[in-house]
Scaffold this active site. Sequence first.
Site, PDB file in Angstrom:
ATOM      1  N   ASP A 286       0.834  -1.208   0.000  1.00 27.91           N
ATOM      2  CA  ASP A 286       0.000   0.000   0.000  1.00 27.91           C
ATOM      3  C   ASP A 286       0.864   1.252   0.000  1.00 27.91           C
ATOM      4  OD1 ASP A 286       0.428  -1.212   2.687  1.00 27.91           O
ATOM      5  OD2 ASP A 286      -0.337   0.708   3.373  1.00 27.91           O
ATOM      6  N   ASN A 287       2.174   1.096   0.162  1.00 28.76           N
ATOM      7  CA  ASN A 287       3.056   2.251   0.106  1.00 28.76           C
ATOM      8  C   ASN A 287       3.884   2.256  -1.176  1.00 28.76           C
ATOM      9  OD1 ASN A 287       2.169   3.186   2.580  1.00 28.76           O
ATOM     10  ND2 ASN A 287       3.784   2.174   3.740  1.00 28.76           N
TER      11      ASN A 287
HETATM   12  P1  AMP Z   1       1.174   3.611   6.935  1.00 28.75           P
HETATM   13  O1  AMP Z   1       1.878   2.588   7.761  1.00 28.75           O
HETATM   14  O2  AMP Z   1       1.430   5.026   7.375  1.00 28.75           O
HETATM   15  O3  AMP Z   1       1.375   3.423   5.479  1.00 28.75           O
HETATM   16  O4  AMP Z   1      -0.390   3.408   7.208  1.00 28.75           O
HETATM   17  C1  AMP Z   1      -1.052   2.190   7.017  1.00 28.75           C
HETATM   18  C2  AMP Z   1      -2.520   2.420   7.077  1.00 28.75           C
HETATM   19  O5  AMP Z   1      -2.888   2.964   8.345  1.00 28.75           O
HETATM   20  C3  AMP Z   1      -3.078   3.386   6.040  1.00 28.75           C
HETATM   21  O6  AMP Z   1      -4.347   2.941   5.689  1.00 28.75           O
HETATM   22  C4  AMP Z   1      -3.147   4.681   6.809  1.00 28.75           C
HETATM   23  O7  AMP Z   1      -4.098   5.575   6.275  1.00 28.75           O
HETATM   24  C5  AMP Z   1      -3.568   4.194   8.173  1.00 28.75           C
HETATM   25  N1  AMP Z   1      -3.152   5.120   9.242  1.00 28.75           N
HETATM   26  C6  AMP Z   1      -1.904   5.334   9.721  1.00 28.75           C
HETATM   27  N2  AMP Z   1      -1.930   6.239  10.696  1.00 28.75           N
HETATM   28  C7  AMP Z   1      -3.214   6.631  10.857  1.00 28.75           C
HETATM   29  C8  AMP Z   1      -3.892   7.556  11.708  1.00 28.75           C
HETATM   30  N3  AMP Z   1      -3.258   8.270  12.627  1.00 28.75           N
HETATM   31  N4  AMP Z   1      -5.224   7.673  11.541  1.00 28.75           N
HETATM   32  C9  AMP Z   1      -5.897   6.962  10.627  1.00 28.75           C
HETATM   33  N5  AMP Z   1      -5.333   6.084   9.816  1.00 28.75           N
HETATM   34  C10 AMP Z   1      -4.005   5.910   9.911  1.00 28.75           C
HETATM   35 MG    MG Z   2       0.840   4.304   3.890  1.00 28.20          MG
END
Ligand code: AMP
Ligand code: MG
Length: 534
Positions: A286-287
């Site tokens: 997803d990244n």
């Molecule tokens: P990441 O690890 O930052 O790529 O995030 C993985 C998933 O978690 C994605 O769907 C992000 O939108 C969600 N996510 C991460 N941090 C938050 C947050 N503080 N609030 C809502 N969703 C989050």
């Molecule tokens: Mg992300």
Amino acid sequence: MSTLRHMPTPADTSADTGARASSHNFAALPAEAWLNRFAQLSQDTQARLGVPLGTALLGEPLPTPRWVATSDGLARELGWPADWRNDDALQVFSGNAVWPGMAPMATVYSGHQFGQWAGQLGDGRALLLGEVDAPQGPQELQLKGAGMTPYSRRADGRAVLRSSIREFLCSEAMHALGIPTTRALALTASPEAVRRETLETAAVVTRVAPSFIRFGHFEHFAHSGRPRHHEALAALLDFVIAHHFPQLRGQPQPALALLDAVVQRTAELMAAWQSVGFCHGVMNTDNMSILGLTIDYGPFGFLDAFDPDHICNHSDDRGRYSWNNQPQIGYWNLRALAQALLPLVPDAQDDPKALTEVLQTYEQRFPQAMNARWRAKLGLQAERAEDVELAIDYLRLLAAGRVDFTIAFRRLGGFVSEGSPEALASDARNAPLRDLFLDRAAFDAWALRYAQRLQAEGSTDAERAQRMGRVNPLYVLRNHLAETAIRRAQQGDDSEVQRLHRLLQNPFDAQAGCEADADFPPSWAQSIEVSCSS
Ligand code: AMP
Ligand code: MG
């Protein structure tokens, strides 16, 4: 703030986002400038298939925002007027208001996290404001940290100032290094409290990219098993090709053609990261951008003392995303993308050979891209089989002595190779480089090979130094530099963020008074831990 439409609370977000009639004082940007093609696609798939690609909604208001930093160069590239950074814009880029013509939405995606299928994720704190027409082609603007969305799961939809500063600075630094990335237009901050391990404050980064579509968007519609999701997947494929890969229009096998293009871009991106010692930290599917951009800056880092197994993310216990693993993980992620494209390739469910063959081109394309990078970093122009060994052996020397990656390549540019082989080791001009290595004899042996290789292609030191100075940066966003800026901004002084932003716009050119920024990290830098907490 009467000129803007302010965000209603999430409860009444059913409003038609296209029907805002309020006037605004951003005259250079008429409502028609907003194209919003992804929002349109989502509406189309909703109408045709009952499957939207996300949810239209507005940001959650943040009290008393302030500008921390802005990229005026990017605003210029977008064709915006010099006075774009006004009070209205401050409200828009902190998620409190929208301009007429924007169509804000959170998009849905899924993905593999740390090698496991994680199911539905989505923009949990990102808000696509809309897509604006620009001289370089349409660009999407997206807020990160603008509040809860239907995809926030159990989290708060916010981003803290600390991680937002890092994302803002690194996006722009990577761009200046010539590495494909989402851009950052603005960073705003609010005193609103956000709970992480401790109490912190909220911030919003405005990101800019032609598209924020991830591998995970494809995985979502491929794997959901819900009716008509494969038709939505086909619509997504058509959209991506029509708008972002126009050279692939009309291909008989569009899914194969897209995979082929994304394999190439990902191979090049991985090589670009490796070449500057960039570690992403969370290479979940997803990244991964379908356009091959660096996206979602979290616990990233740049190598200091060279350790190929360096893990920049404190939450990555097993080192899945270590520097050395990144190219392999890029391949793993492409395999997940190929799997998601299976339903779009006729007969592929029974015989995935055609997809597999495209996928496997990574095994040639990555080394090709990587070797070209190492060759350039050594200042070599001709291509010779033994160059790879020469580059790898330099990296071995760096690893053996835990030599600083950025400094070692930068100083190599100043290596004096002309003259007799005996003189190389004793030439005082070579001391700053040679002294980086504890094992001088090993370095001298390598340096001799390097000098001979340079002579074999008739290289001249002055020209080579110039060339190498354009690929081996002097300044990268080391953790301790970001950390100093963060600590000051947390006290309300944003000047260090702005100074670093300016500095990193010219990472290859020595800047007066910035010697310390190019130096070895101080000893306290080792105590900095960056994790997924953001
Ligand atoms: P990441 O690890 O930052 O790529 O995030 C993985 C998933 O978690 C994605 O769907 C992000 O939108 C969600 N996510 C991460 N941090 C938050 C947050 N503080 N609030 C809502 N969703 C989050
Ligand atoms: Mg992300």
